[in-house]
Design a protein around this motif. Structure first.
Motif, PDB file in Angstrom:
ATOM      1  N   ILE A  85       0.812  -1.210   0.000  1.00 60.03           N
ATOM      2  CA  ILE A  85       0.000   0.000   0.000  1.00 60.03           C
ATOM      3  C   ILE A  85       0.853   1.272   0.000  1.00 60.03           C
ATOM      4  CG2 ILE A  85      -0.228   0.314   2.505  1.00 60.03           C
ATOM      5  CD1 ILE A  85      -3.023   0.608  -0.178  1.00 60.03           C
ATOM      6  N   LEU A  86       2.170   1.125   0.197  1.00 57.20           N
ATOM      7  CA  LEU A  86       3.043   2.304   0.287  1.00 57.20           C
ATOM      8  C   LEU A  86       4.062   2.370  -0.844  1.00 57.20           C
ATOM      9  CD1 LEU A  86       3.770   2.423   4.138  1.00 57.20           C
ATOM     10  CD2 LEU A  86       1.871   3.431   2.853  1.00 57.20           C
ATOM     11  N   GLY A  87       3.847   1.651  -1.926  1.00 56.17           N
ATOM     12  CA  GLY A  87       4.773   1.724  -3.041  1.00 56.17           C
ATOM     13  C   GLY A  87       5.676   0.525  -3.165  1.00 56.17           C
ATOM     14  N   GLY A  88       5.354  -0.546  -2.462  1.00 57.31           N
ATOM     15  CA  GLY A  88       6.173  -1.754  -2.554  1.00 57.31           C
ATOM     16  C   GLY A  88       5.989  -2.495  -3.863  1.00 57.31           C
ATOM     17  N   ALA A  89       4.999  -2.095  -4.657  1.00 58.37           N
ATOM     18  CA  ALA A  89       4.745  -2.729  -5.961  1.00 58.37           C
ATOM     19  C   ALA A  89       4.935  -1.697  -7.070  1.00 58.37           C
ATOM     20  CB  ALA A  89       3.332  -3.289  -6.007  1.00 58.37           C
ATOM     21  N   GLU A  90       4.954  -2.184  -8.298  1.00 58.88           N
ATOM     22  CA  GLU A  90       5.108  -1.298  -9.455  1.00 58.88           C
ATOM     23  C   GLU A  90       3.892  -1.435 -10.371  1.00 58.88           C
ATOM     24  OE1 GLU A  90       8.791  -2.434 -11.308  1.00 58.88           O
ATOM     25  OE2 GLU A  90       9.925  -0.968 -10.140  1.00 58.88           O
ATOM     26  N   SER A  91       3.507  -0.313 -10.960  1.00 60.31           N
ATOM     27  CA  SER A  91       2.455  -0.337 -11.968  1.00 60.31           C
ATOM     28  C   SER A  91       2.777   0.730 -13.012  1.00 60.31           C
ATOM     29  CB  SER A  91       1.084  -0.091 -11.335  1.00 60.31           C
ATOM     30  OG  SER A  91       0.058  -0.356 -12.287  1.00 60.31           O
ATOM     31  N   THR A  92       1.908   0.837 -14.013  1.00 59.40           N
ATOM     32  CA  THR A  92       2.154   1.781 -15.105  1.00 59.40           C
ATOM     33  C   THR A  92       1.073   2.849 -15.124  1.00 59.40           C
ATOM     34  OG1 THR A  92       0.841   0.590 -16.756  1.00 59.40           O
ATOM     35  CG2 THR A  92       3.137  -0.103 -16.468  1.00 59.40           C
ATOM     36  N   LEU A  93       1.408   3.977 -15.714  1.00 57.42           N
ATOM     37  CA  LEU A  93       0.427   5.057 -15.843  1.00 57.42           C
ATOM     38  C   LEU A  93      -0.781   4.586 -16.647  1.00 57.42           C
ATOM     39  CD1 LEU A  93       0.428   8.055 -14.898  1.00 57.42           C
ATOM     40  CD2 LEU A  93       0.957   8.678 -17.246  1.00 57.42           C
ATOM     41  N   TRP A  94      -0.550   3.761 -17.652  1.00 51.54           N
ATOM     42  CA  TRP A  94      -1.619   3.219 -18.483  1.00 51.54           C
ATOM     43  C   TRP A  94      -2.595   2.404 -17.639  1.00 51.54           C
ATOM     44  CZ3 TRP A  94      -2.693   3.443 -23.805  1.00 51.54           C
ATOM     45  CH2 TRP A  94      -3.587   2.495 -24.296  1.00 51.54           C
ATOM     46  N   GLN A  95      -2.071   1.459 -16.853  1.00 50.00           N
ATOM     47  CA  GLN A  95      -2.929   0.575 -16.069  1.00 50.00           C
ATOM     48  C   GLN A  95      -3.656   1.313 -14.956  1.00 50.00           C
ATOM     49  OE1 GLN A  95      -0.600  -2.800 -14.751  1.00 50.00           O
ATOM     50  NE2 GLN A  95      -0.009  -3.369 -16.830  1.00 50.00           N
ATOM     51  N   LEU A  96      -2.969   2.245 -14.307  1.00 49.19           N
ATOM     52  CA  LEU A  96      -3.602   2.998 -13.227  1.00 49.19           C
ATOM     53  C   LEU A  96      -4.704   3.908 -13.762  1.00 49.19           C
ATOM     54  CD1 LEU A  96      -0.385   3.837 -11.189  1.00 49.19           C
ATOM     55  CD2 LEU A  96      -2.297   2.446 -10.390  1.00 49.19           C
ATOM     56  N   THR A  97      -4.446   4.542 -14.903  1.00 46.69           N
ATOM     57  CA  THR A  97      -5.480   5.391 -15.525  1.00 46.69           C
ATOM     58  C   THR A  97      -6.695   4.557 -15.876  1.00 46.69           C
ATOM     59  OG1 THR A  97      -3.726   6.785 -16.447  1.00 46.69           O
ATOM     60  CG2 THR A  97      -5.924   7.031 -17.382  1.00 46.69           C
ATOM     61  N   ARG A  98      -6.457   3.369 -16.407  1.00 44.54           N
ATOM     62  CA  ARG A  98      -7.560   2.461 -16.757  1.00 44.54           C
ATOM     63  C   ARG A  98      -8.376   2.106 -15.515  1.00 44.54           C
ATOM     64  NH1 ARG A  98      -5.462  -2.836 -19.528  1.00 44.54           N
ATOM     65  NH2 ARG A  98      -4.615  -3.178 -17.444  1.00 44.54           N
ATOM     66  N   ALA A  99      -7.699   1.861 -14.392  1.00 43.62           N
ATOM     67  CA  ALA A  99      -8.397   1.481 -13.159  1.00 43.62           C
ATOM     68  C   ALA A  99      -9.247   2.630 -12.622  1.00 43.62           C
ATOM     69  CB  ALA A  99      -7.380   1.029 -12.107  1.00 43.62           C
TER      70      ALA A  99
END
Length: 787
Positions: free
Chosen positions: A440-454
């Motif tokens: 919950i504090l940035g221990g994982a990685e994601s992309t701007l594309w996927q986050l925008t989609r969510a």
């Protein structure tokens, strides 16, 4: 005689059959003399805006600028090319016999090729048969295929084929590219002079080069313009103005307004002309905004910025900026929109929504904000401070870390990980145990594309529910970059597919309270202000700054940092990504606020102080709209009924006071550690009165508590310059700020503290026991390990 007649008849019949067969073979050969695909050439990949303006293009694999074939030719160029090359284009069937005979007579009499008699249709065939020698036999093949081409294609299509494949000098092939390279404009925007220039070039492409060649080009162009005037195609004024226009001198660069979108689309749609969903004007203005911020941020050695603007309704991408206009050294060609980066706090709204939806929390419910250590993991807030307790929505709007770690511990890492997979955050692909509570504090990685989609899926859920009180199976839909592509959102069940509309709405309401960047803090006081629910995130070490905002129609997302992963102290979601987000929102048409999904919300009475459902001991209450399912949450645990003497200064019980003299009163009581920090920022917090000295049998628990360390912690002692071990500072809290605490280390008394309960501890290596006691005999002991 009869025999001779029969013989002649048989001979005639055989010849006829042979002729029929030969004729049939010839007809079949004629029918199939054209290749199925006329031009076997690689094309450039081209993307256009939603109003078909050129955004960017990628050179063809053979090094030529050759756009995919035109559908039709602009009127001015069509007129110029016909009057220059083939004035009888609309009258012949592929060949012009008169022109051909004149050309043959002229060429034979001079014993060299002096003039050509090819029609535009024949020239189209010659372009398709590129590389063939110019012989009379080849001319015959061209003539045959030209007539076949006339049967297969319309005149409009033949002109488009010619214009698409004609050479215009250098590596420029086709009218589309020539217009951009030589005049910096689209073909349909060409003037008469520009159209005439390009009409002359295919016959002599070398004339485009500066020098004496251009004098010939100028004469040819002006002669064509004069012909158009004489034929009354253009008037005298247009002619006079046209012949004064200069010839192109230096090739223009092709527009590269969305270079990273071009790279992305070319992976799956190579050599195609794509009409995208990009809004040309918004994209250009957004590019300028990013450029200005890049110039500013690069002074602080922050070089990369990416951004997306998405229309929620069909998930259309309105603006796509894969990177800032930086340098090659700072990886300007990297499309960061698809690059996995540490999420920072950008996932917190998902956990908040999930817990609202399953009735784990309420929006104003108090969440602990105290120092914690969980299995060796010790999270801290961004400001390194503690509030003791804060409401859930304030924890979200202020992005406090510790409350969200405790919330994730309560909700469970595995269920939350499952939620993220259902949001299609596929970059988060390791086992949940790998991430743990740091997820919950940035221990994982994601992309701007996927986050925008969510985030778009969350807005889409509320919008659709408000219209029909239904949900959609495929709400987490792929972002769309192709115009006229209609997304399929699947079936529309009554039951939620992930989270209810009410929980999502409550989340967005909390996110509208996030403090805006400097200069926009008082936005609520302006009638023209845009209501935006937004969230920021900053990864550990200042490597990534995120900001994602939504309103009813749009999602805007921004990432700022360095593509190579280098952190900077100045990198912050609020300070760097936030200002860009709001500047991008200002480019968009103002929208209505997100609608309230009343059918998925209910009005309940909550405790005003704790935010829990009001219990019988809550003295101040208020009503709040919460998800229907949230009525399952517990009643307020912090308001307790205590018994006081008639002065209300001391607690009493039936052992020391007559029952008719006891005053029962509700009291807001937090656990000692929460109270220790809470009272620092809440001056109205009242400690529970102590028990009167003559009272015995008091039952209140947790009178004293350790803040740091916790039971089982490992403590690593440091040495000073003289190699002497330094103590660590232990902290404790009590139910009353004025109590005195007595401290013991391994059963040896080491001192007392009052009000501020902090004690320097020097233990031996290995297991140590620390105890604290108050005047009433309440004791708490923990074991720690010193190394």
């Amino acid at each position: 005689m009869k025999f001779n007649i029969n013989l002649k008849w048989k001979t005639y019949s055989t010849k006829k059959k042979v002729l029929i067969v030969i004729g049939a073979i010839a007809l079949i050969a004629y029918i199939f003399c054209l290749p199925k695909i006329l031009f076997q050439k690689p094309y450039s990949t081209v993307i256009e805006s939603n109003d078909e303006q050129l955004l960017a293009a990628q050179i063809a694999s053979d090094g030529q600028w050759r756009f995919p074939e035109l559908k039709e030719v602009p009127e001015k160029f069509k007129t110029c090319i016909i009057y220059y090359e083939d004035e009888y284009f609309y009258s012949h069937w592929g060949i012009n016999p008169i022109s051909t005979i004149k050309a043959l007579i002229s060429n034979f009499s001079s014993n060299k090729i002096k003039r050509g008699g090819s029609t535009l249709t024949q020239q189209t065939i010659r372009l398709a048969r590129d590389g063939k020698k110019r012989t009379y036999f080849e001319k015959l093949i061209e003539a045959i295929q030209a007539t076949r081409l006339e049967f297969k294609y319309s005149k409009k299509s033949i002109l488009a084929l010619y214009a698409s494949h004609a050479p215009f000098g250098g590596n420029v092939v086709g009218l589309d590219v020539a217009a951009w390279r030589y005049f910096g404009t689209a073909p349909e925007q060409l003037s008469w002079a520009e159209s005439a220039t390009l009409a002359v070039l295919p016959n002599a492409p070398r004339l485009i080069y500066p020098g004496k060649n251009q004098e010939i080009l100028l004469k040819k162009r002006n002669a064509l313009l004069k012909k158009l005037w004489q034929k009354e195609i253009i008037d005298a004024e247009t002619y006079e103005l046209s012949i004064t226009e200069p010839l192109p001198q230096k090739p223009h660069d092709l527009p590269q307004i969305t270079p990273h979108l071009l790279q992305f689309i070319a992976k799956t749609n190579k050599e195609q002309r794509i009409v995208s969903t990009i809004d040309y004007n918004i994209q250009q203005r957004a590019n300028e905004i990013i450029k200005n911020y890049y110039q500013h941020y690069s002074q602080a050695e922050v070089y990369n910025i990416s951004a997306l603007i998405v229309d929620v309704e069909n998930r259309d991408i309105i603006t796509y900026i894969g990177n800032s206009p930086t340098t090659t050294a700072h990886q300007k060609d990297v499309d960061i929109i698809h690059a996995p980066r540490s999420t920072g706090s950008i996932l917190k709204p998902f956990l908040y929504t999930a817990m609202l939806d399953n009735a784990s929390i309420l929006p104003h419910q108090l969440i602990a904000d105290i120092p914690i250590v969980i299995s060796g993991y010790k999270p801290v807030n961004f400001n390194s401070g503690y509030e003791g307790a804060t409401t859930a929505n304030e924890a979200l709007s202020r992005s406090l870390n510790i409350p969200f770690v405790l919330m994730l511990q309560q909700y469970g890492v595995y269920p939350f990980y499952d939620n993220l997979q259902r949001l299609k955050l596929t970059s988060i692909n390791k086992q949940p145990n790998h991430y743990g509570l740091s997820l919950i504090l940035g221990g994982a990685e994601s992309t701007l594309w996927q986050l925008t989609r969510a985030y778009a899926a969350m807005v889409g859920t509320v919008n659709f529910y408000e219209e029909d009180h239904l949900y959609r199976e495929n709400e987490v839909q792929q972002l769309n970059w192709k115009k006229d592509n209609i997304q399929s959102f699947g079936k529309t069940p009554k039951e939620k597919t992930l989270w209810g509309a009410g929980a999502i709405y409550n989340t967005f309401e909390a996110l509208t309270k996030v403090n805006r960047p400097e200069g926009d803090e008082a936005w609520q006081h302006y009638e023209s202000a845009i209501k935006i629910a937004w969230k920021t995130g900053t990864s550990f070490g200042g490597r990534d700054a995120w900001a994602i905002g939504v309103n009813k129609k749009y999602v805007v997302s921004v990432w700022v940092g360095n593509a190579n992963g280098e952190g900077r102290p100045s990198i912050s979601g609020v300070k760097m990504a936030g200002p860009i987000l709001f500047d991008l929102f200002k480019l968009l048409p103002k929208q209505k606020d997100i609608s309230i999904p009343y059918n998925d919300l209910e009005e309940v009475i909550i405790c005003e102080t704790s935010g829990y459902l009001a219990g019988s001991n809550c003295t101040h209450t208020k009503t709040e709209l919460i998800p229907n399912r949230a009525q399952k949450t517990q009643l307020c645990p912090y308001h307790q009924l205590i018994h006081l003497d008639n002065t209300e200064h001391f607690q009493v019980n039936s052992n020391c006071e007559a029952i008719d003299q006891i005053v029962s009163k509700p009291w807001f009581i937090l656990p000692p550690t929460m109270a220790y920090y809470y009272r620092k920022t809440h001056s109205d917090y009242l400690d529970v009165p102590p028990f009167r000295t003559d009272c015995v049998g008091q039952t209140n628990s947790k009178k004293v508590e350790f803040i740091y360390p916790k039971h089982g912690d490992k403590i690593y002692l440091t040495k000073n310059f003289y190699s002497a071990l330094q103590p660590f500072i232990a902290k404790a809290s009590t139910s009353s700020a004025n109590k005195t605490l007595f401290w013991y280390l391994n059963e040896q008394f080491i001192g007392t503290t009052k009000q501020f309960h902090e004690m320097a501890i020097r233990g031996h290596e290995g297991a140590n026991y620390i105890s604290i006691s108050d005047e009433e005999g309440n004791t708490h002991t923990i074991q720690i390990f010193i190394e």
